[in-house]
Design a protein around this motif. Structure first.
Motif, PDB file in Angstrom:
ATOM      1  N   ALA A 131     -17.748 -10.370 -22.347  1.00  0.00           N
ATOM      2  CA  ALA A 131     -18.836  -9.907 -21.489  1.00  0.00           C
ATOM      3  C   ALA A 131     -18.430  -9.978 -20.018  1.00  0.00           C
ATOM      4  CB  ALA A 131     -20.089 -10.736 -21.737  1.00  0.00           C
ATOM      5  N   TYR A 132     -17.804 -11.085 -19.633  1.00  0.00           N
ATOM      6  CA  TYR A 132     -17.349 -11.251 -18.247  1.00  0.00           C
ATOM      7  C   TYR A 132     -16.389 -10.134 -17.859  1.00  0.00           C
ATOM      8  CZ  TYR A 132     -14.776 -13.278 -14.310  1.00  0.00           C
ATOM      9  OH  TYR A 132     -14.165 -13.479 -13.091  1.00  0.00           O
ATOM     10  N   ALA A 133     -15.395  -9.866 -18.731  1.00  0.00           N
ATOM     11  CA  ALA A 133     -14.398  -8.849 -18.428  1.00  0.00           C
ATOM     12  C   ALA A 133     -15.020  -7.463 -18.367  1.00  0.00           C
ATOM     13  CB  ALA A 133     -13.288  -8.880 -19.469  1.00  0.00           C
ATOM     14  N   ALA A 134     -15.959  -7.174 -19.268  1.00  0.00           N
ATOM     15  CA  ALA A 134     -16.592  -5.850 -19.298  1.00  0.00           C
ATOM     16  C   ALA A 134     -17.418  -5.600 -18.043  1.00  0.00           C
ATOM     17  CB  ALA A 134     -17.463  -5.713 -20.544  1.00  0.00           C
ATOM     18  N   VAL A 135     -18.168  -6.601 -17.620  1.00  0.00           N
ATOM     19  CA  VAL A 135     -18.974  -6.451 -16.406  1.00  0.00           C
ATOM     20  C   VAL A 135     -18.073  -6.282 -15.191  1.00  0.00           C
ATOM     21  CG1 VAL A 135     -20.599  -7.644 -14.878  1.00  0.00           C
ATOM     22  CG2 VAL A 135     -20.975  -7.648 -17.355  1.00  0.00           C
ATOM     23  N   ILE A 211     -21.455  -0.062 -20.459  1.00  0.00           N
ATOM     24  CA  ILE A 211     -20.696  -1.051 -21.221  1.00  0.00           C
ATOM     25  C   ILE A 211     -21.024  -0.842 -22.692  1.00  0.00           C
ATOM     26  CG2 ILE A 211     -20.382  -3.507 -21.708  1.00  0.00           C
ATOM     27  CD1 ILE A 211     -21.098  -4.037 -18.756  1.00  0.00           C
ATOM     28  N   ASP A 212     -20.002  -0.506 -23.464  1.00  0.00           N
ATOM     29  CA  ASP A 212     -20.190  -0.214 -24.886  1.00  0.00           C
ATOM     30  C   ASP A 212     -19.684  -1.382 -25.716  1.00  0.00           C
ATOM     31  OD1 ASP A 212     -20.380   0.915 -27.443  1.00  0.00           O
ATOM     32  OD2 ASP A 212     -18.361   1.774 -27.259  1.00  0.00           O
ATOM     33  N   ASP A 233     -16.673   0.946 -19.905  1.00  0.00           N
ATOM     34  CA  ASP A 233     -15.840  -0.029 -20.597  1.00  0.00           C
ATOM     35  C   ASP A 233     -16.320  -0.159 -22.031  1.00  0.00           C
ATOM     36  OD1 ASP A 233     -13.663  -2.187 -20.097  1.00  0.00           O
ATOM     37  OD2 ASP A 233     -15.176  -3.228 -21.278  1.00  0.00           O
ATOM     38  N   THR A 234     -15.402  -0.003 -22.984  1.00  0.00           N
ATOM     39  CA  THR A 234     -15.739  -0.181 -24.396  1.00  0.00           C
ATOM     40  C   THR A 234     -14.904  -1.309 -24.968  1.00  0.00           C
ATOM     41  OG1 THR A 234     -15.815   0.856 -26.589  1.00  0.00           O
ATOM     42  CG2 THR A 234     -14.090   1.619 -25.079  1.00  0.00           C
ATOM     43  N   ILE A 235     -15.506  -2.123 -25.807  1.00  0.00           N
ATOM     44  CA  ILE A 235     -14.756  -3.187 -26.472  1.00  0.00           C
ATOM     45  C   ILE A 235     -14.520  -2.838 -27.936  1.00  0.00           C
ATOM     46  CG2 ILE A 235     -15.700  -4.909 -24.903  1.00  0.00           C
ATOM     47  CD1 ILE A 235     -17.432  -5.897 -27.297  1.00  0.00           C
ATOM     48  N   VAL A 236     -14.847  -1.611 -28.328  1.00  0.00           N
ATOM     49  CA  VAL A 236     -14.750  -1.192 -29.730  1.00  0.00           C
ATOM     50  C   VAL A 236     -13.910   0.071 -29.890  1.00  0.00           C
ATOM     51  CG1 VAL A 236     -16.051  -0.620 -31.806  1.00  0.00           C
ATOM     52  CG2 VAL A 236     -17.047  -2.175 -30.119  1.00  0.00           C
ATOM     53  N   SER A 237     -14.202   1.088 -29.107  1.00  0.00           N
ATOM     54  CA  SER A 237     -13.572   2.402 -29.280  1.00  0.00           C
ATOM     55  C   SER A 237     -12.279   2.493 -28.471  1.00  0.00           C
ATOM     56  CB  SER A 237     -14.551   3.505 -28.870  1.00  0.00           C
ATOM     57  OG  SER A 237     -15.721   3.461 -29.660  1.00  0.00           O
ATOM     58  N   PHE A 238     -11.221   1.856 -28.974  1.00  0.00           N
ATOM     59  CA  PHE A 238      -9.968   1.778 -28.220  1.00  0.00           C
ATOM     60  C   PHE A 238      -9.299   3.143 -28.065  1.00  0.00           C
ATOM     61  CE2 PHE A 238     -10.351  -2.454 -30.348  1.00  0.00           C
ATOM     62  CZ  PHE A 238     -10.644  -3.177 -29.212  1.00  0.00           C
ATOM     63  N   ASP A 239      -9.549   4.051 -29.006  1.00  0.00           N
ATOM     64  CA  ASP A 239      -8.935   5.376 -28.903  1.00  0.00           C
ATOM     65  C   ASP A 239      -9.497   6.175 -27.736  1.00  0.00           C
ATOM     66  OD1 ASP A 239     -11.430   5.548 -30.117  1.00  0.00           O
ATOM     67  OD2 ASP A 239     -10.897   7.352 -31.232  1.00  0.00           O
ATOM     68  N   ALA A 240     -10.678   5.763 -27.229  1.00  0.00           N
ATOM     69  CA  ALA A 240     -11.305   6.487 -26.126  1.00  0.00           C
ATOM     70  C   ALA A 240     -10.567   6.279 -24.810  1.00  0.00           C
ATOM     71  CB  ALA A 240     -12.760   6.045 -25.964  1.00  0.00           C
ATOM     72  N   VAL A 241      -9.706   5.251 -24.743  1.00  0.00           N
ATOM     73  CA  VAL A 241      -8.997   4.971 -23.500  1.00  0.00           C
ATOM     74  C   VAL A 241      -8.072   6.138 -23.152  1.00  0.00           C
ATOM     75  CG1 VAL A 241      -7.389   3.413 -22.355  1.00  0.00           C
ATOM     76  CG2 VAL A 241      -9.136   2.495 -23.876  1.00  0.00           C
ATOM     77  N   GLN A 242      -7.259   6.571 -24.098  1.00  0.00           N
ATOM     78  CA  GLN A 242      -6.358   7.694 -23.831  1.00  0.00           C
ATOM     79  C   GLN A 242      -7.098   9.026 -23.855  1.00  0.00           C
ATOM     80  OE1 GLN A 242      -3.025   7.492 -26.491  1.00  0.00           O
ATOM     81  NE2 GLN A 242      -2.004   5.901 -25.300  1.00  0.00           N
ATOM     82  N   ARG A 243      -8.100   9.120 -24.707  1.00  0.00           N
ATOM     83  CA  ARG A 243      -8.804  10.397 -24.849  1.00  0.00           C
ATOM     84  C   ARG A 243      -9.627  10.727 -23.617  1.00  0.00           C
ATOM     85  NH1 ARG A 243     -12.450  10.900 -30.045  1.00  0.00           N
ATOM     86  NH2 ARG A 243     -10.405  10.428 -30.941  1.00  0.00           N
ATOM     87  N   ALA A 248     -10.969  -0.453 -21.596  1.00  0.00           N
ATOM     88  CA  ALA A 248     -11.226  -1.237 -22.808  1.00  0.00           C
ATOM     89  C   ALA A 248     -10.869  -2.690 -22.531  1.00  0.00           C
ATOM     90  CB  ALA A 248     -10.433  -0.697 -23.989  1.00  0.00           C
ATOM     91  N   GLU A 249     -11.479  -3.235 -21.485  1.00  0.00           N
ATOM     92  CA  GLU A 249     -11.207  -4.619 -21.102  1.00  0.00           C
ATOM     93  C   GLU A 249     -12.198  -5.535 -21.798  1.00  0.00           C
ATOM     94  OE1 GLU A 249     -10.859  -5.113 -16.882  1.00  0.00           O
ATOM     95  OE2 GLU A 249      -9.653  -3.299 -16.648  1.00  0.00           O
ATOM     96  N   GLY A 250     -11.672  -6.571 -22.441  1.00  0.00           N
ATOM     97  CA  GLY A 250     -12.518  -7.472 -23.201  1.00  0.00           C
ATOM     98  C   GLY A 250     -11.987  -8.879 -23.185  1.00  0.00           C
ATOM     99  N   ASN A 251     -11.959  -9.514 -24.371  1.00  0.00           N
ATOM    100  CA  ASN A 251     -11.622 -10.925 -24.482  1.00  0.00           C
ATOM    101  C   ASN A 251     -10.306 -11.277 -23.794  1.00  0.00           C
ATOM    102  OD1 ASN A 251     -11.450 -13.645 -25.514  1.00  0.00           O
ATOM    103  ND2 ASN A 251     -10.152 -12.862 -27.140  1.00  0.00           N
TER     104      ASN A 251
END
Length: 305
Positions: A131-135, A211-212, A233-243, A248-251
């Motif tokens: 949560a900290y990283a996503a915010v 924040i997803d 920022d998404t912590i789930v849909s990692f493929d969206a980073v390149q697309r 996708a910053e998280g834990n």
């Protein structure tokens, strides 16, 4: 002999066992912690199922668990910041915290404030770091409006509170059962599902960040709402980073003892709540993950020893 959760092959919940293991011994710079509470996380279930083998392969027999809170039992050589009997919160990168004893790097520990309950302390690290990283990733400033999917979940429930502390107007996407909790924390609740984009537009004139924490089509929705990719920022849909060029910053991006100490301090001061959905003893670890699979959870599920 101490006991720990293990699994010897990828599979469903039934592969999880509680077995006797050798007593861990801390090495230089390490601490042996007698675990009092350890959170469970969706990523652990995916690792156990083999869904993340390409990214995080398991070595069998495998332990599991990252979050932990407990009491220092023994310190290894060259450890100066902790002593036997200290109450600590921490994390391990070795999939080992679902156990009676775990060896932890001293640098991954923070002192547990006296007013923080064990189950809350044990639930904090992964969800709190994420949560900290996503915010931080979406660069909120006072006056911004941010939408958070999965706003009542383990990560989302913390992210909405940190976003409010940053001065943002927060729209929380969640089931109606959680709208009261969200509203009580200064969040504008919005029901997810068909038509959610329209409901978000009704709730706010604009959305500056997203924040997803859930996945699905939320990254695309954020872009349709006009949010710049750099502020998604998404912590789930990692493929969206390149697309799409989103983040996708998280834990991993948030994990540090200093962040952990800061979040624990907010909890102790009554400025941050970590909702606890359920607690289970380690012997009921299968039931804990069954509850996780049911979804619609407010906050975290925790193993309490």
């Amino acid at each position: 002999m101490p006991r720990a959760v293990r699994f010897e092959e990828y599979g469903g919940i039934d592969v999880l066992k509680v077995v006797e293991v050798p007593h861990p011994v801390p090495g230089p710079g390490q601490v042996l912690v007698r675990v009092k509470a350890a959170g469970i996380n969706p990523g652990e279930a995916k690792i156990r199922e083999g869904l993340l083998h390409a990214r995080w392969p398991a070595v069998f027999p495998s332990g599991e668990g990252t979050d932990l809170a407990g009491i220092v039992a023994v310190t290894g050589p060259a450890v100066t910041g902790f002593s036997a009997g200290d109450e600590v919160i921490g994390y391990t990168d070795n999939r080992a915290s679902h156990a009676e004893y775990v060896v932890v790097e001293a640098g991954n520990l923070a002192t547990k404030p006296a007013g923080v309950p064990w189950e809350v302390a044990g639930a904090l690290p992964v969800a709190g770091f994420t949560a900290y990283a996503a915010v931080r990733a979406v660069a909120l400033a006072p006056g911004d409006t941010v939408a958070v999917s999965g706003a009542a979940g383990g990560v989302g429930s913390i992210a909405v509170q940190l976003a409010r502390r940053a001065g943002a107007t927060v729209i929380g996407l969640a089931s109606e059962a959680n709208h009261g909790w969200l509203a009580g924390h200064g969040v504008i609740p919005v029901a997810y599902g068909d038509g959610v984009g329209g409901r978000i537009r009704q709730a706010a004139d604009r959305v500056d960040a997203f924040i997803d924490t859930f996945g699905g089509d939320y990254v695309q929705l954020a872009l349709e709402l006009g949010v710049e990719p750099a502020r998604v920022d998404t912590i789930v849909s990692f493929d969206a980073v390149q697309r799409y060029g989103v983040k996708a910053e998280g834990n991993t991006a948030g994990a540090s003892a200093s962040v952990l100490a800061g979040l624990a301090g907010l909890i102790a001061a009554g400025q941050l709540e970590i909702p606890i959905a359920a607690v289970f003893p380690p012997a009921k670890v299968q039931d804990a993950y069954r509850r996780l699979e049911q979804g619609h959870i407010r906050g975290k599920i925790v193993l309490v020893l």
